[in-house]
Design a protein around this motif. Structure first.
Motif, PDB file in Angstrom:
ATOM      1  N   LYS A 163      37.289  49.600  33.019  1.00 33.67           N
ATOM      2  CA  LYS A 163      36.401  50.518  32.285  1.00 33.67           C
ATOM      3  C   LYS A 163      36.668  51.970  32.667  1.00 33.67           C
ATOM      4  O   LYS A 163      36.403  52.881  31.880  1.00 33.67           O
ATOM      5  N   GLN A 164      37.197  52.174  33.878  1.00 34.01           N
ATOM      6  CA  GLN A 164      37.523  53.521  34.351  1.00 34.01           C
ATOM      7  C   GLN A 164      38.930  53.948  33.919  1.00 34.01           C
ATOM      8  O   GLN A 164      39.379  55.040  34.246  1.00 34.01           O
ATOM      9  N   GLY A 165      39.640  53.039  33.230  1.00 33.29           N
ATOM     10  CA  GLY A 165      40.962  53.387  32.708  1.00 33.29           C
ATOM     11  C   GLY A 165      42.128  52.973  33.582  1.00 33.29           C
ATOM     12  O   GLY A 165      43.269  53.383  33.321  1.00 33.29           O
ATOM     13  N   TYR A 166      41.897  52.158  34.600  1.00 34.16           N
ATOM     14  CA  TYR A 166      42.982  51.715  35.475  1.00 34.16           C
ATOM     15  C   TYR A 166      43.642  50.457  34.925  1.00 34.16           C
ATOM     16  O   TYR A 166      43.001  49.618  34.297  1.00 34.16           O
ATOM     17  N   ASP A 167      44.937  50.328  35.188  1.00 36.93           N
ATOM     18  CA  ASP A 167      45.711  49.133  34.855  1.00 36.93           C
ATOM     19  C   ASP A 167      45.612  48.205  36.063  1.00 36.93           C
ATOM     20  O   ASP A 167      46.071  48.562  37.151  1.00 36.93           O
ATOM     21  N   ILE A 168      45.032  47.027  35.901  1.00 36.20           N
ATOM     22  CA  ILE A 168      44.710  46.145  37.023  1.00 36.20           C
ATOM     23  C   ILE A 168      45.571  44.885  37.029  1.00 36.20           C
ATOM     24  O   ILE A 168      45.713  44.211  36.018  1.00 36.20           O
ATOM     25  N   THR A 169      46.120  44.578  38.199  1.00 33.92           N
ATOM     26  CA  THR A 169      46.792  43.316  38.470  1.00 33.92           C
ATOM     27  C   THR A 169      45.967  42.609  39.533  1.00 33.92           C
ATOM     28  O   THR A 169      45.515  43.254  40.485  1.00 33.92           O
ATOM     29  N   THR A 170      45.766  41.293  39.397  1.00 34.52           N
ATOM     30  CA  THR A 170      45.006  40.564  40.410  1.00 34.52           C
ATOM     31  C   THR A 170      45.876  39.500  41.068  1.00 34.52           C
ATOM     32  O   THR A 170      46.760  38.920  40.428  1.00 34.52           O
ATOM     33  N   CYS A 171      45.613  39.268  42.344  1.00 31.62           N
ATOM     34  CA  CYS A 171      46.289  38.230  43.124  1.00 31.62           C
ATOM     35  C   CYS A 171      45.229  37.528  43.959  1.00 31.62           C
ATOM     36  O   CYS A 171      44.340  38.185  44.507  1.00 31.62           O
ATOM     37  N   ASN A 172      45.341  36.192  44.091  1.00 30.14           N
ATOM     38  CA  ASN A 172      44.285  35.461  44.792  1.00 30.14           C
ATOM     39  C   ASN A 172      44.548  35.232  46.277  1.00 30.14           C
ATOM     40  O   ASN A 172      43.758  34.584  46.948  1.00 30.14           O
ATOM     41  N   ASN A 173      45.651  35.762  46.794  1.00 35.19           N
ATOM     42  CA  ASN A 173      45.882  35.755  48.243  1.00 35.19           C
ATOM     43  C   ASN A 173      46.990  36.740  48.595  1.00 35.19           C
ATOM     44  O   ASN A 173      47.690  37.246  47.714  1.00 35.19           O
ATOM     45  N   GLY A 174      47.143  36.992  49.884  1.00 35.71           N
ATOM     46  CA  GLY A 174      48.124  37.963  50.348  1.00 35.71           C
ATOM     47  C   GLY A 174      49.558  37.583  50.052  1.00 35.71           C
ATOM     48  O   GLY A 174      50.391  38.447  49.775  1.00 35.71           O
ATOM     49  N   GLN A 175      49.868  36.305  50.097  1.00 39.48           N
ATOM     50  CA  GLN A 175      51.233  35.853  49.830  1.00 39.48           C
ATOM     51  C   GLN A 175      51.641  36.174  48.397  1.00 39.48           C
ATOM     52  O   GLN A 175      52.722  36.695  48.143  1.00 39.48           O
ATOM     53  N   VAL A 176      50.769  35.869  47.456  1.00 37.27           N
ATOM     54  CA  VAL A 176      51.040  36.166  46.036  1.00 37.27           C
ATOM     55  C   VAL A 176      51.205  37.684  45.849  1.00 37.27           C
ATOM     56  O   VAL A 176      52.119  38.137  45.145  1.00 37.27           O
ATOM     57  N   ALA A 177      50.348  38.453  46.481  1.00 35.44           N
ATOM     58  CA  ALA A 177      50.424  39.911  46.371  1.00 35.44           C
ATOM     59  C   ALA A 177      51.735  40.438  46.952  1.00 35.44           C
ATOM     60  O   ALA A 177      52.393  41.286  46.343  1.00 35.44           O
ATOM     61  N   PHE A 178      52.115  39.942  48.119  1.00 32.98           N
ATOM     62  CA  PHE A 178      53.341  40.405  48.760  1.00 32.98           C
ATOM     63  C   PHE A 178      54.553  40.111  47.882  1.00 32.98           C
ATOM     64  O   PHE A 178      55.435  40.952  47.710  1.00 32.98           O
TER      65      PHE A 178
END
Length: 122
Positions: free
Chosen positions: A23-38
């Motif tokens: 809603k603030q205009g950011y492009d969001i990616t989500t990850c459900n744990n640190g391994q996926v994010a890394f």
């Protein structure tokens, strides 16, 4: 559009934060744990990474340490969401550049303000 990666194992937290930040205009990616994010960082860096501490597979602390080792040249901000006291994090977090803490439960108003301040300076 500013890119933000959200990392948390609680799906309802990810959903609420994602909707509020979009809603603030950011492009969001989500990850459900640190391994996926890394692993996702190999595909491209966000402008800001927001991570919880307590997660399965790879904790937020381990994620931060791995990012610092693998990507010492990184320029993106890491915001760590924690319900612990900052004293407990002082030792490991002092070795991580461009890192800030935000206390849980997270106030979206405080998080958005933190992001606005950061992006105003960068």
């Amino acid at each position: 559009m500013k890119k933000i990666m959200l990392v948390d194992d609680e799906m309802h937290v990810l959903r609420i934060m994602k909707l509020s930040l979009e809603k603030q205009g950011y492009d969001i990616t989500t990850c459900n744990n640190g391994q996926v994010a890394f692993e996702a960082l190999a595909q491209g860096w966000p402008d800001v990474l927001i991570t919880d501490i307590q997660m399965p597979r790879m904790t937020g602390e381990e994620l931060c340490k791995n990012i610092e080792l693998e990507y010492p040249e990184r320029s993106f901000l890491i915001i760590v969401l924690t319900s612990r006291t900052e004293i407990e994090h002082r030792e490991w977090s002092a070795k991580i550049k461009n890192l800030q803490f935000l206390e849980k439960p997270v106030s979206m108003r405080n998080l958005i303000s933190m992001l606005e301040d950061y992006f105003a300076q960068h």
